[in-house]
Design an enzyme around this catalytic site. Structure first.
Site, PDB file in Angstrom:
ATOM      1  N   GLU A 113       0.854  -1.197   0.000  1.00 17.66           N
ATOM      2  CA  GLU A 113       0.000   0.000   0.000  1.00 17.66           C
ATOM      3  C   GLU A 113       0.885   1.241   0.000  1.00 17.66           C
ATOM      4  O   GLU A 113       2.110   1.147   0.157  1.00 17.66           O
ATOM      5  CB  GLU A 113      -0.935  -0.023   1.223  1.00 17.66           C
ATOM      6  CG  GLU A 113      -1.958  -1.153   1.156  1.00 17.66           C
ATOM      7  CD  GLU A 113      -2.911  -1.185   2.330  1.00 17.66           C
ATOM      8  OE1 GLU A 113      -2.839  -0.316   3.215  1.00 17.66           O
ATOM      9  OE2 GLU A 113      -3.730  -2.112   2.363  1.00 17.66           O
ATOM     10  N   HIS A 241      -8.740   9.606   3.243  1.00 15.90           N
ATOM     11  CA  HIS A 241      -8.314   8.509   2.361  1.00 15.90           C
ATOM     12  C   HIS A 241      -8.480   9.002   0.930  1.00 15.90           C
ATOM     13  O   HIS A 241      -9.519   9.577   0.588  1.00 15.90           O
ATOM     14  CB  HIS A 241      -9.169   7.263   2.613  1.00 15.90           C
ATOM     15  CG  HIS A 241      -8.581   6.029   2.014  1.00 15.90           C
ATOM     16  ND1 HIS A 241      -8.545   5.806   0.656  1.00 15.90           N
ATOM     17  CD2 HIS A 241      -7.980   4.960   2.589  1.00 15.90           C
ATOM     18  CE1 HIS A 241      -7.947   4.645   0.428  1.00 15.90           C
ATOM     19  NE2 HIS A 241      -7.601   4.111   1.583  1.00 15.90           N
ATOM     20  N   ARG A 288      -0.375   8.726   1.866  1.00 16.36           N
ATOM     21  CA  ARG A 288      -1.789   9.072   1.710  1.00 16.36           C
ATOM     22  C   ARG A 288      -2.069  10.573   1.698  1.00 16.36           C
ATOM     23  O   ARG A 288      -2.915  11.052   0.957  1.00 16.36           O
ATOM     24  CB  ARG A 288      -2.515   8.441   2.880  1.00 16.36           C
ATOM     25  CG  ARG A 288      -3.880   8.077   2.626  1.00 16.36           C
ATOM     26  CD  ARG A 288      -4.381   7.231   3.762  1.00 16.36           C
ATOM     27  NE  ARG A 288      -4.261   5.821   3.476  1.00 16.36           N
ATOM     28  CZ  ARG A 288      -4.718   4.874   4.283  1.00 16.36           C
ATOM     29  NH1 ARG A 288      -5.295   5.207   5.414  1.00 16.36           N
ATOM     30  NH2 ARG A 288      -4.594   3.606   3.963  1.00 16.36           N
ATOM     31  N   HIS A 349     -11.167   9.779   6.990  1.00 12.07           N
ATOM     32  CA  HIS A 349     -10.957   8.333   7.184  1.00 12.07           C
ATOM     33  C   HIS A 349     -10.424   7.975   8.562  1.00 12.07           C
ATOM     34  O   HIS A 349     -10.837   6.979   9.144  1.00 12.07           O
ATOM     35  CB  HIS A 349      -9.973   7.877   6.100  1.00 12.07           C
ATOM     36  CG  HIS A 349      -9.650   6.428   6.108  1.00 12.07           C
ATOM     37  ND1 HIS A 349     -10.596   5.463   5.846  1.00 12.07           N
ATOM     38  CD2 HIS A 349      -8.484   5.759   6.339  1.00 12.07           C
ATOM     39  CE1 HIS A 349     -10.026   4.263   5.902  1.00 12.07           C
ATOM     40  NE2 HIS A 349      -8.751   4.416   6.214  1.00 12.07           N
ATOM     41  N   ARG A 384      -0.629   8.854   9.245  1.00 12.86           N
ATOM     42  CA  ARG A 384      -0.494   7.413   9.489  1.00 12.86           C
ATOM     43  C   ARG A 384      -0.162   6.660   8.204  1.00 12.86           C
ATOM     44  O   ARG A 384      -0.760   6.888   7.149  1.00 12.86           O
ATOM     45  CB  ARG A 384      -1.807   6.864  10.044  1.00 12.86           C
ATOM     46  CG  ARG A 384      -1.834   5.362  10.196  1.00 12.86           C
ATOM     47  CD  ARG A 384      -3.126   4.888  10.799  1.00 12.86           C
ATOM     48  NE  ARG A 384      -4.251   5.101   9.938  1.00 12.86           N
ATOM     49  CZ  ARG A 384      -4.779   4.180   9.118  1.00 12.86           C
ATOM     50  NH1 ARG A 384      -4.252   2.974   9.067  1.00 12.86           N
ATOM     51  NH2 ARG A 384      -5.826   4.461   8.387  1.00 12.86           N
TER      52      ARG A 384
HETATM   53  P1  FAD Z   1     -13.560   0.895  16.241  1.00 12.90           P
HETATM   54  O1  FAD Z   1     -13.278  -0.349  15.510  1.00 12.90           O
HETATM   55  O2  FAD Z   1     -14.121   2.029  15.474  1.00 12.90           O
HETATM   56  O3  FAD Z   1     -14.567   0.570  17.441  1.00 12.90           O
HETATM   57  C1  FAD Z   1     -15.098   1.605  18.240  1.00 12.90           C
HETATM   58  C2  FAD Z   1     -16.223   1.026  19.067  1.00 12.90           C
HETATM   59  O4  FAD Z   1     -16.635   1.951  20.060  1.00 12.90           O
HETATM   60  C3  FAD Z   1     -17.467   0.689  18.276  1.00 12.90           C
HETATM   61  O5  FAD Z   1     -17.924  -0.554  18.721  1.00 12.90           O
HETATM   62  C4  FAD Z   1     -18.455   1.786  18.670  1.00 12.90           C
HETATM   63  O6  FAD Z   1     -19.799   1.412  18.555  1.00 12.90           O
HETATM   64  C5  FAD Z   1     -18.054   2.001  20.109  1.00 12.90           C
HETATM   65  N1  FAD Z   1     -18.416   3.293  20.693  1.00 12.90           N
HETATM   66  C6  FAD Z   1     -18.093   4.527  20.236  1.00 12.90           C
HETATM   67  N2  FAD Z   1     -18.571   5.474  21.068  1.00 12.90           N
HETATM   68  C7  FAD Z   1     -19.215   4.830  22.069  1.00 12.90           C
HETATM   69  C8  FAD Z   1     -19.920   5.259  23.223  1.00 12.90           C
HETATM   70  N3  FAD Z   1     -20.106   6.550  23.522  1.00 12.90           N
HETATM   71  N4  FAD Z   1     -20.460   4.318  24.043  1.00 12.90           N
HETATM   72  C9  FAD Z   1     -20.329   3.006  23.756  1.00 12.90           C
HETATM   73  N5  FAD Z   1     -19.668   2.548  22.679  1.00 12.90           N
HETATM   74  C10 FAD Z   1     -19.118   3.449  21.844  1.00 12.90           C
HETATM   75  N6  FAD Z   1      -6.744   0.330   9.389  1.00 12.90           N
HETATM   76  C11 FAD Z   1      -5.789  -0.581   9.085  1.00 12.90           C
HETATM   77  O7  FAD Z   1      -4.807  -0.707   9.810  1.00 12.90           O
HETATM   78  N7  FAD Z   1      -5.935  -1.355   7.974  1.00 12.90           N
HETATM   79  C12 FAD Z   1      -6.997  -1.257   7.141  1.00 12.90           C
HETATM   80  O8  FAD Z   1      -7.100  -1.993   6.162  1.00 12.90           O
HETATM   81  C13 FAD Z   1      -7.990  -0.292   7.428  1.00 12.90           C
HETATM   82  N8  FAD Z   1      -9.058  -0.130   6.607  1.00 12.90           N
HETATM   83  C14 FAD Z   1     -10.052   0.717   6.982  1.00 12.90           C
HETATM   84  C15 FAD Z   1     -11.207   0.808   6.194  1.00 12.90           C
HETATM   85  C16 FAD Z   1     -12.264   1.602   6.594  1.00 12.90           C
HETATM   86  C17 FAD Z   1     -13.504   1.698   5.730  1.00 12.90           C
HETATM   87  C18 FAD Z   1     -12.177   2.332   7.807  1.00 12.90           C
HETATM   88  C19 FAD Z   1     -13.323   3.184   8.268  1.00 12.90           C
HETATM   89  C20 FAD Z   1     -11.028   2.269   8.578  1.00 12.90           C
HETATM   90  C21 FAD Z   1      -9.958   1.467   8.167  1.00 12.90           C
HETATM   91  N9  FAD Z   1      -8.797   1.372   8.934  1.00 12.90           N
HETATM   92  C22 FAD Z   1      -7.831   0.470   8.600  1.00 12.90           C
HETATM   93  C23 FAD Z   1      -8.707   2.039  10.220  1.00 12.90           C
HETATM   94  C24 FAD Z   1      -9.043   1.019  11.311  1.00 12.90           C
HETATM   95  O9  FAD Z   1     -10.059   0.160  10.855  1.00 12.90           O
HETATM   96  C25 FAD Z   1      -9.517   1.689  12.591  1.00 12.90           C
HETATM   97  O10 FAD Z   1      -8.650   2.722  12.942  1.00 12.90           O
HETATM   98  C26 FAD Z   1      -9.547   0.661  13.708  1.00 12.90           C
HETATM   99  O11 FAD Z   1     -10.326  -0.442  13.335  1.00 12.90           O
HETATM  100  C27 FAD Z   1     -10.084   1.285  14.962  1.00 12.90           C
HETATM  101  O12 FAD Z   1     -10.327   0.273  15.900  1.00 12.90           O
HETATM  102  P2  FAD Z   1     -10.882   0.692  17.319  1.00 12.90           P
HETATM  103  O13 FAD Z   1     -11.104  -0.577  18.062  1.00 12.90           O
HETATM  104  O14 FAD Z   1     -10.014   1.724  17.900  1.00 12.90           O
HETATM  105  O15 FAD Z   1     -12.271   1.423  17.002  1.00 12.90           O
HETATM  106  C1  SIN Z   2      -7.160   0.743   2.791  1.00 13.36           C
HETATM  107  O1  SIN Z   2      -7.430  -0.449   2.680  1.00 13.36           O
HETATM  108  O2  SIN Z   2      -6.838   1.480   1.855  1.00 13.36           O
HETATM  109  C2  SIN Z   2      -7.231   1.342   4.150  1.00 13.36           C
HETATM  110  C3  SIN Z   2      -6.036   0.969   4.891  1.00 13.36           C
HETATM  111  C4  SIN Z   2      -5.870   1.841   6.092  1.00 13.36           C
HETATM  112  O3  SIN Z   2      -6.664   2.726   6.362  1.00 13.36           O
HETATM  113  O4  SIN Z   2      -4.874   1.609   6.784  1.00 13.36           O
END
Ligand code: FAD
Ligand code: SIN
Length: 524
Positions: A113, A241, A288, A349, A384
């Protein structure tokens, strides 16, 4: 009503669930999440998780790529720690049942990537996040020490402030005693007393009109920690993104993974011209921030609504087999990516900053950890590197769990915390007040605090946000709480922090680009 638990985990993405699974061996965990268990940004991750796993690659290369992408603001110690722990953490995920694709010789199929000098992204087709989220949710549900509470919204953290003491941000002895949780089904607010609290609430994409983030990404954790007088940093670094599917009206925007460019897809303007090499020798695989800004510039100069991402020269069978989800999605709106280019635009993103934590994920408030996208660890700096987010979440969840387990026995429940005060609240005002302010807030942030900023735009944004802030606080004081109202209030808090920190940075660096300070200031 009051409840007592050892560990209160807020959020059920990768960060929250990994922490819960690790600490459940020693205590009772209450995992609260405001939607269904599997709803999170984690679920939508496509590209995968970065780790050094091939002989061609090295820790030094992954460290260097991360530092270059972070544009001078990464914490090298943190980057080295995370990169070196990556292979072991990937193995832990596999041991929990997470699957990653293999190549014909049975080795991990590693993709490339933007900003990566080697192929090092483990993935499961183009639905890596769904696979991770569903596997961990399964492990969580079968764990008898973890109680899952869905449709439960964390409103505020409890500190000495709730015992009647004045708490200031610079106080060194602030402690967290749990959180007030709104049961979205009954509308009751439950006082959850916890020995240890973990904020794992994810990002802030819904600050903007166009985002890849699901509706749950509303910055709740950052707003809660800020109100509890914790330290927040680096909020100006909002990552856009480069390639989300241009499909007006659809929210969230569907992501077109960067791995597709790693596979050979190229960006073109609507007249078919390749343009990335004019701006950066790394072309379509530049970091990015550069690709998103370049697309934004090309669209503005030409007056176009999108650019093309062209895969038509790639092997059609391999393309569909590697990216089945994207193929399905494009077909559903009449685009066959084997034959037609895909229209793409940048979309909000990821947030690089957030709640400041140390290498053990400890915040400035004792007994409170922040893990995952909500946190600012020093890993990402000003931009990032792709696929370093899932990695950071899994490494810091582990460190937080280890630290929390070591200190659990030192803490007790703070029984004197009062129950939620419902006084003064009446039935909700018309929902239109909330939805209108929500739209205005997103418009202000998108038009004035997006990919390209200026002093005037930032000041305008602040002035407009102050009006919405005052209206919303007024409404909050007199209304029965709803998820939408709490989220709006949190997003306004978070938007304020993005603007103030953007105003304080008198330079352009990484994701923060201000036309009034186009260069880098290495004295800051
Ligand atoms: P999240 O997975 O967002 O979970 C947050 C949780 O908190 C959710 O369950 C939500 O409901 C809960 N929550 C929020 N507020 C409250 C509240 N007030 N009370 C109770 N619950 C609450 N990163 C990579 O490294 N590789 C990738 O390929 C990649 N692809 C991505 C593709 C997309 C479309 C997106 C949106 C992001 C991508 N990212 C990627 C970024 C990565 O997915 C996220 O940064 C990461 O998953 C965040 O994980 P997390 O557990 O911190 O939060
Ligand atoms: C992507 O698959 O392009 C997202 C990867 C990332 O947000 O790290």
């Amino acid at each position: 009503m009051k409840r007592k638990v050892d560990f209160l985990v807020i959020g059920s993405g990768l960060a929250g669930m990994m922490f819960a699974l690790k600490v459940a061996k020693k205590g009772k965990v209450l995992l609260v999440t405001k939607a269904d268990l599997e709803e999170s940004s984690t679920r939508y991750a496509q590209g995968g998780i970065a780790a050094v796993l091939s002989d061609r690659d090295s820790f030094e290369k992954h460290i260097e790529d991360t530092l270059i992408s972070g544009d001078g603001l990464c914490n090298r110690e943190v980057v080295e720690m995370v990169v070196r722990e990556a292979p072991e953490k990937v193995k832990e995920l596999v041991d929990l049942g997470v699957e990653f694709d293999k190549n014909a010789s049975g080795e991990p199929d590693l993709s490339k990537e933007g900003g990566h000098s080697e192929s090092r992204i483990l993935h499961y087709k183009d639905i890596t996040g769904k696979n991770i989220e569903e596997t961990l949710a399964g492990r969580v549900r079968e764990n008898r020490n973890i109680e899952v509470w869905e449709q439960a919204f964390a409103i505020d953290l409890m500190t000495q402030h709730h015992l009647g003491r004045l708490v200031k941000r610079w106080h060194k002895d602030i402690a967290c005693y749990g959180a007030y949780i709104l049961d979205l089904k009954t509308r009751d607010v439950i006082t959850v007393l916890a020995k240890v609290t973990v904020v794992a609430t994810g990002g802030v994409g819904n600050l903007y009109q166009t985002t890849t983030n699901p509706p749950v990404a509303t910055g709740d954790g950052i707003a809660m920690v800020y109100r509890a007088k914790g330290i927040i940093e680096n909020m100006e670094f909002v990552q856009f993104h480069p390639t989300s599917l241009y499909h007006p009206g659809e929210r969230p925007s569907f992501l077109i993974t960067e791995a597709l460019r790693g596979f050979g897809a190229v960006l073109r303007t609507l007249d078919g011209e390749k343009f990335m090499h004019k701006y950066d020798p790394r072309g379509c695989l530049a970091p990015r921030d550069i690709v998103a800004r370049t697309i934004d510039t090309e669209m503005k100069v030409r007056g176009d609504d999108y650019v093309w991402l062209d895969c038509t020269h790639l092997d059609p069978e391999e393309l569909v087999s590697r990216f089945p989800n994207i193929h399905r999605k494009c077909l559903s709106i009449g685009i066959d990516m084997r034959k037609n280019p895909i229209p793409v635009v940048p979309a909000a993103h990821y947030l690089c900053g957030g709640v400041k934590v140390d290498t053990r994920a400890r915040t400035s408030i004792s007994r409170l950890y922040a893990v995952g996208e909500v946190s600012s660890t020093g890993m990402h700096g000003a931009n990032r590197l792709a696929s370093n987010s899932l990695l950071e979440a899994v490494v810091f969840a582990d460190h937080a769990a280890e630290d929390a387990l070591a200190h659990l026995d030192e803490y007790s429940w703070e029984e004197k915390i009062p129950e939620w005060d419902y006084e003064g609240t009446s039935h909700p005002e018309e929902m239109v007040l909330v939805t209108q302010d929500y739209k205005e807030m997103q418009m202000v942030m998108s038009n004035y605090v997006g990919i390209v900023r200026s002093n005037l735009r930032l000041q305008r944004a602040l002035t407009r946000l102050e009006i919405i802030y005052n209206e919303t606080e007024e409404l909050y004081k007199k209304s029965v709480l709803s998820r939408k109202l709490c989220e709006l209030r949190n997003l306004i808090n978070v938007g304020y922090l993005v603007i103030k920190m953007a105003q304080a940075r008198h330079e352009s660096r990484g994701l923060h680009y201000n036309i009034d300070y186009p260069g880098k200031n290495d004295q800051t």
